[in-house]
Write a protein that holds these residues in place. Structure first.
Motif, PDB file in Angstrom:
ATOM      1  N   VAL A  14      -5.604  -3.637  -6.465  1.00 57.69           N
ATOM      2  CA  VAL A  14      -4.144  -3.608  -6.453  1.00 57.69           C
ATOM      3  C   VAL A  14      -3.614  -5.037  -6.475  1.00 57.69           C
ATOM      4  CG1 VAL A  14      -2.083  -2.891  -5.193  1.00 57.69           C
ATOM      5  CG2 VAL A  14      -4.118  -1.428  -5.184  1.00 57.69           C
ATOM      6  N   PHE A  15      -2.880  -5.366  -7.524  1.00 57.13           N
ATOM      7  CA  PHE A  15      -2.178  -6.639  -7.611  1.00 57.13           C
ATOM      8  C   PHE A  15      -0.746  -6.384  -7.157  1.00 57.13           C
ATOM      9  CE2 PHE A  15      -4.951  -7.093 -11.588  1.00 57.13           C
ATOM     10  CZ  PHE A  15      -5.964  -7.764 -10.917  1.00 57.13           C
ATOM     11  N   CYS A  16      -0.233  -7.203  -6.241  1.00 55.56           N
ATOM     12  CA  CYS A  16       1.142  -7.021  -5.783  1.00 55.56           C
ATOM     13  C   CYS A  16       1.629  -8.281  -5.092  1.00 55.56           C
ATOM     14  CB  CYS A  16       1.260  -5.815  -4.854  1.00 55.56           C
ATOM     15  SG  CYS A  16       0.258  -5.898  -3.368  1.00 55.56           S
ATOM     16  N   GLY A  17       2.901  -8.278  -4.746  1.00 53.90           N
ATOM     17  CA  GLY A  17       3.563  -9.453  -4.221  1.00 53.90           C
ATOM     18  C   GLY A  17       3.147  -9.866  -2.819  1.00 53.90           C
ATOM     19  N   SER A  18       3.220 -11.159  -2.589  1.00 53.00           N
ATOM     20  CA  SER A  18       3.028 -11.707  -1.247  1.00 53.00           C
ATOM     21  C   SER A  18       4.369 -11.755  -0.510  1.00 53.00           C
ATOM     22  CB  SER A  18       2.412 -13.110  -1.320  1.00 53.00           C
ATOM     23  OG  SER A  18       3.256 -13.984  -2.042  1.00 53.00           O
ATOM     24  N   ARG A  19       5.359 -11.189  -1.128  1.00 48.39           N
ATOM     25  CA  ARG A  19       6.678 -10.971  -0.532  1.00 48.39           C
ATOM     26  C   ARG A  19       6.990  -9.483  -0.696  1.00 48.39           C
ATOM     27  NH1 ARG A  19      10.561 -15.901  -1.221  1.00 48.39           N
ATOM     28  NH2 ARG A  19       9.045 -17.581  -1.126  1.00 48.39           N
ATOM     29  N   THR A  20       7.993  -9.005   0.033  1.00 48.81           N
ATOM     30  CA  THR A  20       8.317  -7.583  -0.051  1.00 48.81           C
ATOM     31  C   THR A  20       9.442  -7.271  -1.022  1.00 48.81           C
ATOM     32  OG1 THR A  20       9.789  -7.771   1.855  1.00 48.81           O
ATOM     33  CG2 THR A  20       7.508  -7.072   2.285  1.00 48.81           C
ATOM     34  N   GLY A  21      10.096  -8.281  -1.564  1.00 49.17           N
ATOM     35  CA  GLY A  21      11.199  -8.045  -2.485  1.00 49.17           C
ATOM     36  C   GLY A  21      12.462  -7.628  -1.736  1.00 49.17           C
ATOM     37  N   ARG A  22      13.489  -7.331  -2.499  1.00 49.40           N
ATOM     38  CA  ARG A  22      14.787  -6.936  -1.914  1.00 49.40           C
ATOM     39  C   ARG A  22      14.793  -5.472  -1.518  1.00 49.40           C
ATOM     40  NH1 ARG A  22      19.229 -10.310  -5.332  1.00 49.40           N
ATOM     41  NH2 ARG A  22      18.209 -12.282  -4.910  1.00 49.40           N
ATOM     42  N   GLY A  23      15.423  -5.184  -0.410  1.00 49.84           N
ATOM     43  CA  GLY A  23      15.515  -3.804   0.045  1.00 49.84           C
ATOM     44  C   GLY A  23      14.163  -3.307   0.512  1.00 49.84           C
ATOM     45  N   ASP A  24      14.044  -2.000   0.664  1.00 45.42           N
ATOM     46  CA  ASP A  24      12.771  -1.455   1.146  1.00 45.42           C
ATOM     47  C   ASP A  24      12.090  -0.550   0.126  1.00 45.42           C
ATOM     48  OD1 ASP A  24      14.552   0.641   1.324  1.00 45.42           O
ATOM     49  OD2 ASP A  24      14.083   1.139   3.397  1.00 45.42           O
ATOM     50  N   ALA A  25      12.612  -0.467  -1.081  1.00 48.30           N
ATOM     51  CA  ALA A  25      12.023   0.400  -2.101  1.00 48.30           C
ATOM     52  C   ALA A  25      10.606  -0.038  -2.467  1.00 48.30           C
ATOM     53  CB  ALA A  25      12.891   0.435  -3.356  1.00 48.30           C
ATOM     54  N   TYR A  26      10.385  -1.338  -2.560  1.00 49.32           N
ATOM     55  CA  TYR A  26       9.056  -1.831  -2.930  1.00 49.32           C
ATOM     56  C   TYR A  26       8.054  -1.603  -1.801  1.00 49.32           C
ATOM     57  CZ  TYR A  26      11.806  -4.029  -6.596  1.00 49.32           C
ATOM     58  OH  TYR A  26      12.662  -4.249  -7.639  1.00 49.32           O
ATOM     59  N   VAL A  27       8.519  -1.722  -0.576  1.00 51.08           N
ATOM     60  CA  VAL A  27       7.652  -1.440   0.577  1.00 51.08           C
ATOM     61  C   VAL A  27       7.257   0.036   0.570  1.00 51.08           C
ATOM     62  CG1 VAL A  27       7.581  -1.303   3.107  1.00 51.08           C
ATOM     63  CG2 VAL A  27       8.515  -3.348   1.983  1.00 51.08           C
ATOM     64  N   ARG A  28       8.216   0.907   0.314  1.00 50.13           N
ATOM     65  CA  ARG A  28       7.907   2.346   0.251  1.00 50.13           C
ATOM     66  C   ARG A  28       6.921   2.646  -0.870  1.00 50.13           C
ATOM     67  NH1 ARG A  28      13.519   2.856   0.856  1.00 50.13           N
ATOM     68  NH2 ARG A  28      13.677   3.549  -1.310  1.00 50.13           N
ATOM     69  N   LEU A  29       7.095   1.999  -2.009  1.00 51.50           N
ATOM     70  CA  LEU A  29       6.199   2.206  -3.144  1.00 51.50           C
ATOM     71  C   LEU A  29       4.777   1.748  -2.798  1.00 51.50           C
ATOM     72  CD1 LEU A  29       5.846   2.965  -6.178  1.00 51.50           C
ATOM     73  CD2 LEU A  29       6.330   0.542  -6.664  1.00 51.50           C
ATOM     74  N   ALA A  30       4.645   0.552  -2.258  1.00 50.40           N
ATOM     75  CA  ALA A  30       3.324   0.020  -1.896  1.00 50.40           C
ATOM     76  C   ALA A  30       2.654   0.908  -0.862  1.00 50.40           C
ATOM     77  CB  ALA A  30       3.461  -1.411  -1.383  1.00 50.40           C
ATOM     78  N   SER A  31       3.425   1.369   0.093  1.00 50.27           N
ATOM     79  CA  SER A  31       2.895   2.251   1.131  1.00 50.27           C
ATOM     80  C   SER A  31       2.434   3.583   0.537  1.00 50.27           C
ATOM     81  CB  SER A  31       3.963   2.471   2.200  1.00 50.27           C
ATOM     82  OG  SER A  31       3.459   3.245   3.245  1.00 50.27           O
ATOM     83  N   ALA A  32       3.208   4.134  -0.387  1.00 47.00           N
ATOM     84  CA  ALA A  32       2.851   5.408  -1.011  1.00 47.00           C
ATOM     85  C   ALA A  32       1.555   5.287  -1.820  1.00 47.00           C
ATOM     86  CB  ALA A  32       3.992   5.898  -1.910  1.00 47.00           C
ATOM     87  N   VAL A  33       1.402   4.190  -2.541  1.00 42.04           N
ATOM     88  CA  VAL A  33       0.182   3.986  -3.329  1.00 42.04           C
ATOM     89  C   VAL A  33      -1.021   3.848  -2.395  1.00 42.04           C
ATOM     90  CG1 VAL A  33      -1.033   2.372  -4.856  1.00 42.04           C
ATOM     91  CG2 VAL A  33       1.337   3.024  -5.347  1.00 42.04           C
ATOM     92  N   ALA A  34      -0.882   3.065  -1.345  1.00 39.79           N
ATOM     93  CA  ALA A  34      -1.994   2.850  -0.415  1.00 39.79           C
ATOM     94  C   ALA A  34      -2.384   4.138   0.307  1.00 39.79           C
ATOM     95  CB  ALA A  34      -1.619   1.769   0.589  1.00 39.79           C
ATOM     96  N   ALA A  35      -1.390   4.891   0.758  1.00 38.22           N
ATOM     97  CA  ALA A  35      -1.674   6.154   1.447  1.00 38.22           C
ATOM     98  C   ALA A  35      -2.373   7.128   0.505  1.00 38.22           C
ATOM     99  CB  ALA A  35      -0.383   6.760   1.990  1.00 38.22           C
ATOM    100  N   ARG A  36      -1.947   7.166  -0.729  1.00 37.71           N
ATOM    101  CA  ARG A  36      -2.554   8.064  -1.716  1.00 37.71           C
ATOM    102  C   ARG A  36      -3.981   7.632  -2.029  1.00 37.71           C
ATOM    103  NH1 ARG A  36       0.238  11.286  -5.689  1.00 37.71           N
ATOM    104  NH2 ARG A  36      -1.378  12.521  -6.692  1.00 37.71           N
ATOM    105  N   CYS A  37      -4.223   6.331  -2.119  1.00 33.44           N
ATOM    106  CA  CYS A  37      -5.596   5.844  -2.326  1.00 33.44           C
ATOM    107  C   CYS A  37      -6.498   6.352  -1.216  1.00 33.44           C
ATOM    108  CB  CYS A  37      -5.635   4.316  -2.343  1.00 33.44           C
ATOM    109  SG  CYS A  37      -5.110   3.551  -3.881  1.00 33.44           S
ATOM    110  N   ALA A  38      -6.062   6.197   0.017  1.00 34.33           N
ATOM    111  CA  ALA A  38      -6.862   6.647   1.161  1.00 34.33           C
ATOM    112  C   ALA A  38      -7.070   8.158   1.121  1.00 34.33           C
ATOM    113  CB  ALA A  38      -6.201   6.226   2.464  1.00 34.33           C
ATOM    114  N   ALA A  39      -6.007   8.900   0.835  1.00 32.27           N
ATOM    115  CA  ALA A  39      -6.091  10.364   0.819  1.00 32.27           C
ATOM    116  C   ALA A  39      -7.037  10.869  -0.261  1.00 32.27           C
ATOM    117  CB  ALA A  39      -4.697  10.970   0.614  1.00 32.27           C
TER     118      ALA A  39
END
Length: 180
Positions: free
Chosen positions: A7-32
């Protein structure tokens, strides 16, 4: 490790929380779904979100970080495994060796560097692993338009353009990865 997604992604979270939710969803799905994660080894930004979410869900997370960044105290100290390497070049090579596929979430220049190098390696047939942009909410629309323009202008072949796949949802991402 079973199949692993780099997974390539930012060392910052970007504006708002949409990117955090996206990163979290991808990671949770990988684990699942039993995919391990290989990533840049940081505890900051979306990188930290990916690692922390996957670990909390019982996933395996392997970080690869250059010594210069590890000593700046941004290395994640709770990973399944952390490789400290001498250079960014070694980082990208080891991440490539450890991964079965590559996914780019939103990020900045570092994400672009990693993404462009790995798709170039695919173009040169150094690897034949899937390379996917998660273009949620159109984050990568302009980049994809640039890639298409490279084809129109004769700098990239249609065949090589297909090496950079794009999906817009987490569900579509995992459909593609599970089919690979």
């Amino acid at each position: 490790m079973s199949k692993a997604i780099c997974v390539f992604c930012g060392s910052r979270t970007g504006r708002g929380d949409a990117y955090v939710r996206l990163a979290s969803a991808v990671a949770a799905r990988c684990a699942a779904e039993g995919f391990g994660i290989v990533y840049g080894g940081g505890r900051v930004g979306l990188m930290g979100v990916v690692a922390d979410t996957a670990l909390a869900a019982g996933g395996r997370v392997v970080g690869v970080i250059p010594a210069t960044l590890a000593t700046k105290e941004i290395a994640h100290d709770g990973l399944s495994d952390l490789h400290v390497v001498a250079s960014m070049h070694e980082r990208k090579a080891l991440m490539s060796d450890l991964a079965d596929a590559f996914v780019a979430l939103p990020g900045g220049f570092g994400t672009m560097d990693e993404l462009c190098e790995i798709v170039t390696w695919a173009q040169l047939r150094i690897h034949t692993k899937p390379v996917v942009l998660l273009n949620a909410d159109g984050y990568y629309d302009d980049l994809l338009a640039l890639f298409d323009n490279m084809v129109r202008e004769g700098f990239v072949t249609t065949e090589n353009r297909r090496l950079m796949q794009s999906v817009s949802t987490v569900d579509a991402l995992f459909e593609l990865l599970n089919a690979s």
